[in-house]
Motif scaffolding. Structure first.
Motif, PDB file in Angstrom:
ATOM      1  N   LEU A 139       0.836  -1.199   0.000  1.00 11.94           N
ATOM      2  CA  LEU A 139       0.000   0.000   0.000  1.00 11.94           C
ATOM      3  C   LEU A 139       0.869   1.245   0.000  1.00 11.94           C
ATOM      4  O   LEU A 139       1.812   1.365   0.768  1.00 11.94           O
ATOM      5  CB  LEU A 139      -0.924   0.006   1.217  1.00 11.94           C
ATOM      6  CG  LEU A 139      -2.080  -0.995   1.202  1.00 11.94           C
ATOM      7  CD1 LEU A 139      -2.805  -0.996   2.546  1.00 11.94           C
ATOM      8  CD2 LEU A 139      -3.048  -0.694   0.064  1.00 11.94           C
ATOM      9  N   GLY A 140       0.534   2.172  -0.868  1.00  9.80           N
ATOM     10  CA  GLY A 140       1.273   3.423  -0.951  1.00  9.80           C
ATOM     11  C   GLY A 140       2.347   3.439  -2.019  1.00  9.80           C
ATOM     12  O   GLY A 140       2.814   4.519  -2.396  1.00  9.80           O
ATOM     13  N   VAL A 141       2.761   2.256  -2.495  1.00 10.48           N
ATOM     14  CA  VAL A 141       3.806   2.221  -3.524  1.00 10.48           C
ATOM     15  C   VAL A 141       3.237   2.701  -4.861  1.00 10.48           C
ATOM     16  O   VAL A 141       3.848   3.508  -5.568  1.00 10.48           O
ATOM     17  CB  VAL A 141       4.395   0.810  -3.676  1.00 10.48           C
ATOM     18  CG1 VAL A 141       5.452   0.786  -4.773  1.00 10.48           C
ATOM     19  CG2 VAL A 141       4.989   0.339  -2.348  1.00 10.48           C
ATOM     20  N   LEU A 142       2.063   2.208  -5.215  1.00 16.40           N
ATOM     21  CA  LEU A 142       1.374   2.621  -6.433  1.00 16.40           C
ATOM     22  C   LEU A 142       0.071   3.304  -6.031  1.00 16.40           C
ATOM     23  O   LEU A 142      -0.744   2.725  -5.311  1.00 16.40           O
ATOM     24  CB  LEU A 142       1.076   1.411  -7.322  1.00 16.40           C
ATOM     25  CG  LEU A 142       0.193   1.679  -8.548  1.00 16.40           C
ATOM     26  CD1 LEU A 142       0.935   2.541  -9.567  1.00 16.40           C
ATOM     27  CD2 LEU A 142      -0.257   0.362  -9.178  1.00 16.40           C
ATOM     28  N   ARG A 143      -0.123   4.523  -6.501  1.00 16.79           N
ATOM     29  CA  ARG A 143      -1.366   5.239  -6.221  1.00 16.79           C
ATOM     30  C   ARG A 143      -2.204   5.303  -7.499  1.00 16.79           C
ATOM     31  O   ARG A 143      -1.685   5.613  -8.575  1.00 16.79           O
ATOM     32  CB  ARG A 143      -1.088   6.656  -5.725  1.00 16.79           C
ATOM     33  CG  ARG A 143      -0.541   6.722  -4.305  1.00 16.79           C
ATOM     34  CD  ARG A 143      -0.353   8.171  -3.883  1.00 16.79           C
ATOM     35  NE  ARG A 143      -0.031   8.289  -2.474  1.00 16.79           N
ATOM     36  CZ  ARG A 143       0.100   9.456  -1.836  1.00 16.79           C
ATOM     37  NH1 ARG A 143      -0.054  10.596  -2.492  1.00 16.79           N
ATOM     38  NH2 ARG A 143       0.388   9.480  -0.545  1.00 16.79           N
ATOM     39  N   THR A 144      -3.483   5.019  -7.353  1.00 20.72           N
ATOM     40  CA  THR A 144      -4.399   5.092  -8.490  1.00 20.72           C
ATOM     41  C   THR A 144      -5.679   5.800  -8.075  1.00 20.72           C
ATOM     42  O   THR A 144      -6.046   5.811  -6.887  1.00 20.72           O
ATOM     43  CB  THR A 144      -4.781   3.691  -9.014  1.00 20.72           C
ATOM     44  OG1 THR A 144      -5.496   2.979  -7.995  1.00 20.72           O
ATOM     45  CG2 THR A 144      -3.561   2.897  -9.434  1.00 20.72           C
ATOM     46  N   VAL A 145      -6.355   6.361  -9.050  1.00 24.88           N
ATOM     47  CA  VAL A 145      -7.724   6.868  -8.880  1.00 24.88           C
ATOM     48  C   VAL A 145      -8.542   6.257 -10.000  1.00 24.88           C
ATOM     49  O   VAL A 145      -8.209   6.404 -11.177  1.00 24.88           O
ATOM     50  CB  VAL A 145      -7.780   8.401  -8.947  1.00 24.88           C
ATOM     51  CG1 VAL A 145      -9.226   8.880  -8.942  1.00 24.88           C
ATOM     52  CG2 VAL A 145      -7.020   9.014  -7.772  1.00 24.88           C
ATOM     53  N   LEU A 146      -9.600   5.537  -9.639  1.00 28.57           N
ATOM     54  CA  LEU A 146     -10.394   4.793 -10.611  1.00 28.57           C
ATOM     55  C   LEU A 146     -11.827   5.279 -10.596  1.00 28.57           C
ATOM     56  O   LEU A 146     -12.443   5.383  -9.538  1.00 28.57           O
ATOM     57  CB  LEU A 146     -10.318   3.293 -10.308  1.00 28.57           C
ATOM     58  CG  LEU A 146     -10.945   2.327 -11.315  1.00 28.57           C
ATOM     59  CD1 LEU A 146     -10.229   0.972 -11.236  1.00 28.57           C
ATOM     60  CD2 LEU A 146     -12.442   2.109 -11.052  1.00 28.57           C
ATOM     61  N   PHE A 147     -12.344   5.584 -11.794  1.00 28.68           N
ATOM     62  CA  PHE A 147     -13.768   5.903 -11.923  1.00 28.68           C
ATOM     63  C   PHE A 147     -14.412   4.875 -12.827  1.00 28.68           C
ATOM     64  O   PHE A 147     -13.903   4.548 -13.902  1.00 28.68           O
ATOM     65  CB  PHE A 147     -13.995   7.297 -12.503  1.00 28.68           C
ATOM     66  CG  PHE A 147     -15.461   7.647 -12.580  1.00 28.68           C
ATOM     67  CD1 PHE A 147     -16.100   8.200 -11.488  1.00 28.68           C
ATOM     68  CD2 PHE A 147     -16.201   7.367 -13.718  1.00 28.68           C
ATOM     69  CE1 PHE A 147     -17.461   8.489 -11.539  1.00 28.68           C
ATOM     70  CE2 PHE A 147     -17.560   7.653 -13.774  1.00 28.68           C
ATOM     71  CZ  PHE A 147     -18.191   8.224 -12.682  1.00 28.68           C
ATOM     72  N   ALA A 148     -15.571   4.363 -12.409  1.00 29.73           N
ATOM     73  CA  ALA A 148     -16.311   3.356 -13.165  1.00 29.73           C
ATOM     74  C   ALA A 148     -17.803   3.626 -12.999  1.00 29.73           C
ATOM     75  O   ALA A 148     -18.211   4.378 -12.106  1.00 29.73           O
ATOM     76  CB  ALA A 148     -15.967   1.951 -12.643  1.00 29.73           C
ATOM     77  N   PRO A 149     -18.648   3.039 -13.854  1.00 32.69           N
ATOM     78  CA  PRO A 149     -20.089   3.243 -13.711  1.00 32.69           C
ATOM     79  C   PRO A 149     -20.611   2.917 -12.311  1.00 32.69           C
ATOM     80  O   PRO A 149     -21.598   3.514 -11.860  1.00 32.69           O
ATOM     81  CB  PRO A 149     -20.687   2.293 -14.762  1.00 32.69           C
ATOM     82  CG  PRO A 149     -19.631   2.221 -15.818  1.00 32.69           C
ATOM     83  CD  PRO A 149     -18.319   2.256 -15.070  1.00 32.69           C
ATOM     84  N   GLU A 150     -19.946   1.988 -11.629  1.00 30.58           N
ATOM     85  CA  GLU A 150     -20.360   1.661 -10.261  1.00 30.58           C
ATOM     86  C   GLU A 150     -20.295   2.874  -9.338  1.00 30.58           C
ATOM     87  O   GLU A 150     -20.950   2.912  -8.294  1.00 30.58           O
ATOM     88  CB  GLU A 150     -19.480   0.541  -9.699  1.00 30.58           C
ATOM     89  CG  GLU A 150     -19.702  -0.832 -10.321  1.00 30.58           C
ATOM     90  CD  GLU A 150     -18.920  -1.062 -11.599  1.00 30.58           C
ATOM     91  OE1 GLU A 150     -18.943  -2.193 -12.118  1.00 30.58           O
ATOM     92  OE2 GLU A 150     -18.296  -0.097 -12.105  1.00 30.58           O
TER      93      GLU A 150
END
Length: 402
Positions: free
Chosen positions: A109-120
């Motif tokens: 945790l913290g090594v790769l940061r992502t922000v994900l947007f999906a229909p959900e």
């Protein structure tokens, strides 16, 4: 921040798949059901140790196998790290960094940061309070990974306290129960105040970015606002949908010690009702986030376009909060847009493409080529096979053969 290579083994529909990502936009194109979302879901899992589609790990493992592996080469400025997560349903997940010894999965945790947007993510607007609570909690853990263990501590204490309250409801209340409840109250208030303090800090950081992103996406002058509804204030899940007369509560972040005391007071005040109902009624597990446009609740009142714009604005706000937290070279998180453009009109597509272009790396999925603005198609892939093992081929290579 970006990925250069992703390998999946026995993950969802893939027995094995490998894909090379480029900096900037990367678009996965293909019919629904061929495995596009599986790829970006895996990237998100490597970042957060959770899926945006399911709450359990078992569906992530290919049918007939007992383990899935996600492996990726991550780049953060001039630094590189090979990350690997083993998903073991029913057993502890494990991780490796740079092919080292197996460690707890939480170590990545913290090594790769992502922000994900999906229909959900429309559930951020339409769904239960738990969806909005998770939004704040997940972002807090990405910013400060140590908060992950705080969340687990709170959930464990809450489970124990609820078990005791159910026992009291079924068997009657004794003096021993009183002293045991006091112990659980202090443990719950300590962990709960840490969770609540982290949420309020995240919300304060999100609020201005969400308002700005909403206006940029929609072209509207309406103001998007986010307010915290706390069970410590008599609101939360039992507050019938939001604050009265458009009031937004908890605009500032009190000291954590003050939150601890307020939670202890709230637990004491609710004890009789909790004994009757057999459940804990005060704490961050009962809270909600109030979303509004010009003080009008979004849920139940916003149009379809406004709902999509608001949900997108919240995710883009999370992206900008992460950028603020780490403005260093390579610190921008990977931005993932899963099957988003099809739901937007042409104007919103262009606006979103412009906003997304600031990401060092962007991952997009789409079923129809024309749904994706042309500037994003420089590095695109066809996901062609609907079989159990989907073949991923670089788009340019496919077109050269036609």
């Amino acid at each position: 921040m970006r990925l250069s290579h992703l390998t999946l083994q026995d993950y969802r529909s893939y027995a094995e798949a490998q894909i090379e990502f480029a900096p900037g936009p990367n678009v996965l194109l293909g019919f629904n059901g061929v495995g596009k979302t599986n790829v970006v879901e895996a990237v998100g899992y490597l970042s957060t140790l959770s899926s945006h589609r399911v709450s359990q790990d078992a569906p992530l493992v290919r049918h007939g196998t007992d383990q899935a592996i996600i492996r990726a080469q991550a780049h953060r400025g001039s630094r590189e790290a090979l990350l690997e997560v083993e998903i073991n349903p029913g057993r502890a997940n494990r991780a490796r960094i740079n092919r080292g010894s197996a460690v707890r999965a939480s170590e990545v945790l913290g090594v790769l940061r992502t922000v994900l947007f999906a229909p959900e993510d429309l559930e951020l607007i339409k769904g239960s309070p738990g969806v909005r609570r998770r939004l704040l909690d997940d972002l807090a853990v990405q910013l400060r990974p140590a908060l992950g263990s705080v969340r687990l501590d709170y959930e464990k204490v809450l489970k124990q306290r609820n078990a005791l309250l159910k026992s009291i409801r079924n068997e009657g209340f004794t003096a021993t129960h009183e002293s045991t409840l006091d112990v659980w109250d202090h443990q719950l208030a300590d962990a709960g105040s840490r969770v609540l303090h982290a949420r309020l800090e995240v919300l304060e950081a999100l609020r201005p970015h969400a308002a700005e992103a909403y206006q940029q996406l929609s072209g509207s002058v309406r103001t998007a606002t986010m307010g915290y509804l706390s069970s410590l204030d008599g609101r939360g899940e039992d507050s019938a949908g939001g604050p009265p007369d458009g009031e937004v509560v908890a605009q500032s972040v009190p000291p954590r010690e003050q939150l601890t005391e307020r939670m202890l007071t709230g637990l004491q005040g609710a004890r009789k009702q909790e004994r009757e109902r057999g459940m804990t009624l005060v704490g961050p597990h009962r809270d909600d986030v109030h979303l509004s446009l010009d003080e009008v609740p979004v849920k139940g009142y916003a149009s379809h376009g406004e709902t999509w714009s608001f949900a997108l604005a919240v995710r883009l706000a999370g992206y900008r909060v992460m950028v603020d937290d780490d403005p260093s070279d390579g610190g921008r998180p990977v931005l993932i847009l899963d099957d988003v453009f099809a739901e937007l009109d042409a104007r919103r597509r262009r606006r979103l493409a412009d906003l997304a272009s600031e990401a060092e790396q962007l991952l997009v999925t789409a079923a129809v080529d024309d749904d994706v603005p042309e500037p994003l198609l420089d590095h695109a892939f066809r996901v062609e096979s609907a079989d159990q093992i989907s073949q991923i081929t670089q788009m340019s290579a496919v077109e050269d053969q036609q």
